[in-house]
Design a protein around this motif. Structure first.
Motif, PDB file in Angstrom:
ATOM      1  N   GLU A 218       2.301   1.751  -3.447  1.00  0.00           N
ATOM      2  CA  GLU A 218       1.280   2.300  -4.347  1.00  0.00           C
ATOM      3  C   GLU A 218       1.016   3.768  -4.034  1.00  0.00           C
ATOM      4  N   GLN A 219       1.005   4.097  -2.720  1.00  0.00           N
ATOM      5  CA  GLN A 219       0.801   5.498  -2.361  1.00  0.00           C
ATOM      6  C   GLN A 219       1.934   6.383  -2.868  1.00  0.00           C
ATOM      7  N   LYS A 220       3.186   5.874  -2.739  1.00  0.00           N
ATOM      8  CA  LYS A 220       4.329   6.644  -3.248  1.00  0.00           C
ATOM      9  C   LYS A 220       4.239   6.845  -4.759  1.00  0.00           C
TER      10      LYS A 220
ATOM     11  N   ILE B 104       0.830  -1.212   0.000  1.00  0.00           N
ATOM     12  CA  ILE B 104       0.000   0.000   0.000  1.00  0.00           C
ATOM     13  C   ILE B 104       0.860   1.255   0.000  1.00  0.00           C
ATOM     14  N   LYS B 105       1.946   1.219   0.800  1.00  0.00           N
ATOM     15  CA  LYS B 105       2.846   2.391   0.825  1.00  0.00           C
ATOM     16  C   LYS B 105       3.499   2.616  -0.534  1.00  0.00           C
TER      17      LYS B 105
ATOM     18  N   LYS C 159       1.580   6.838  -6.521  1.00  0.00           N
ATOM     19  CA  LYS C 159       0.512   7.800  -6.794  1.00  0.00           C
ATOM     20  C   LYS C 159       0.978   9.227  -6.508  1.00  0.00           C
ATOM     21  N   GLU C 160       1.735   9.373  -5.380  1.00  0.00           N
ATOM     22  CA  GLU C 160       2.231  10.715  -5.056  1.00  0.00           C
ATOM     23  C   GLU C 160       3.204  11.219  -6.121  1.00  0.00           C
TER      24      GLU C 160
END
Length: 490
Positions: free
Chosen positions: A381-383, A378-379, A385-386
């Protein structure tokens, strides 16, 4: 005349006032009542005098005594005799409120006060008691005349009857309180009987409660409601209905009944109920056996040896302690015998719980690892996305800058230079000459063809990056960064 004056002086003041008030009253009803009271009082006095004369004329030595009450009584006098010997007169309600109960004579439903029996004392009321220890008078009770005639030499030792009664009551209360403090022989037998009676009732109630709980638990455990009721209702419904009135579903179910579907369901219910009730019956029987043995053991240990109380002194302490230790040791052995099978069961249950706990811990570890991996994913994917969002923002900013740059280029009033000229030191600004209001990198680039170059100090410049026009105080060969570009760089 002197005797009447002396009588008037010896009578109390409130009696004088009451007599004056009764004389001055003008109401005819009051006068009639007064005459009636006087008649009843005179009748009572006549009866008392007659009874006193008859009593004194008797051969008894007590009847010739001058005092109202004799000094010694071999036995308690009867109420009728004491009433006959006490000359009295009726008391008013005001006097009754200030008099003690023991100083009031009750006769024929009336409340009266005692009067002196001596003829020369004119029926004056008895008001005092003599407390002088060496008094030689025939009676310690007396009126005001008796106080002067017989108790004059020790008049200070006289006490009012009302005060005497109050003091006597106080002393009686102290006497009763002290008597209650005397140690009595404790009534232990009644206490023990009461204890055992309560204990018997409590034991019976407790045994009845235990019996009810056991029966209820067995009924609940063996309660079995198989599914044949619904099956029987369906078969009864099909068998009671006309075949031509049946629906297609009912006809289909009737055909399945003929083929033996319902019989197989009943056989399945029989097998399942037999298995269930057999296992439950065994469990209930085992539980009942354990409970019964435990209950019998508890009752025997509680009631077997404690059937006699032992009252010991300091010399018998050793023997008593040894006996109690033997009894407790026997009980402990019995408890250990009862303890072993349950300890085995507890060991098995604890081992099973330990295995289940180990499995739970392993599953928890696996779950934590899976969760960690999921968090890492998840992290990531979040990175991503960021980063994508940052790239999008940068691209948008670039596009916006390009759009602004194009707008500025369209409307910018001076010539645009993208490169610095070789005639001067490297600089990021282009000066604007005041002679022609045009921008050139240096004076050589401006030239002298039309007019000589001239730059005012301070002069205007524009930034080669952001095309910002601003005022500076430095010469042309001095490199001055744009404030707007500095802010963007920071």
């Amino acid at each position: 005349m002197q005797k009447s004056q002396l009588k008037y002086a010896k009578t109390p003041q409130y009696l004088r006032r009451s007599s004056l008030n009764s004389q001055n009253s003008s109401s005819p009803k009051k006068k009639a009542n007064q005459t009636q009271d006087q008649m009843t009082g005179s009748q009572l006095q006549l009866e008392m005098s007659k009874s006193q004369q008859s009593f004194r004329s008797s051969n008894s030595p007590v009847g010739h005594c001058q005092s109202v009450s004799s000094k010694t009584f071999p036995y308690p006098p009867s109420p009728t005799r004491t009433l006959q010997k006490r000359p009295s007169q009726i008391i008013s309600k005001q006097q009754l409120q200030s008099m003690h109960e023991r100083s009031i004579i009750k006769m024929l439903g009336l409340k009266m006060e005692a009067i002196c029996t001596k003829t020369s004392h004119e029926k004056n009321k008895m008001v005092f008691i003599c407390q002088y220890p060496n008094c030689e008078a025939d009676n310690r009770l007396g009126c005001s005349y008796c106080q002067i005639e017989q108790h004059g030499n020790h008049a200070s030792q006289n006490m009012e009857i009302q005060t005497f009664c109050k003091i006597f009551d106080d002393r009686r209360q102290q006497f009763d309180d002290l008597c209650n403090q005397i140690m009595r022989v404790p009534d232990k037998i009644t206490q023990v009987r009461t204890f055992f009676e309560k204990l018997r009732i409590n034991v019976q109630e407790r045994l009845q409660q235990i019996e009810d709980n056991v029966i209820k638990s067995i009924d609940e455990e063996l309660s079995w409601q198989p599914l044949e009721r619904d099956l029987q209702n369906r078969v009864n419904y099909l068998s009671s209905k006309n075949i031509f009135d049946m629906t297609q579903e009912e006809l289909t179910e009737s055909l399945s009944f003929i083929q033996g579907k319902h019989l197989s369901e009943v056989e399945y219910i029989i097998n399942e109920s037999e298995k269930y009730l057999t296992s439950k019956g065994d469990q209930v029987q085992q539980s009942w056996n354990d409970f019964r043995e435990q209950l019998e053991f508890e009752l025997n240990t509680a009631l077997g040896d404690n059937n006699k109380i032992q009252i010991i002194d300091s010399k018998q302490r050793k023997e008593y302690a040894q006996q109690k230790l033997q009894i407790l040791a026997q009980k402990q052995e019995k408890y250990l015998e009862q303890f072993k099978p349950f300890q085995l069961i507890m060991n098995e249950v604890q081992e099973e719980e330990r295995k289940i706990e180990v499995q739970k811990q392993e599953e928890a570890k696996k779950q934590t690892e899976i969760q960690k991996q999921q968090l890492i994913q998840i992290k990531k994917e979040q990175k991503q996305k960021e980063l994508e969002q940052i790239k999008l923002k940068e691209e948008l900013k670039k596009k916006e800058k390009e759009i602004e740059r194009e707008k500025q280029l369209r409307t910018f009033p001076h010539t645009l230079y993208s490169q610095d000229c070789p005639h001067r030191l490297p600089c990021n600004t282009i000066p604007i000459f005041s002679c022609c209001n045009k921008a050139y990198p240096c004076t050589q680039c401006h030239g002298y063809q039309f007019h000589p170059p001239r730059i005012s100090i301070p002069s205007y410049r524009y930034c080669m990056n952001c095309l910002e026009i601003y005022l500076v105080v430095f010469p042309t060969n001095q490199s001055v960064n744009c404030l707007k570009c500095q802010i963007q760089q920071s």
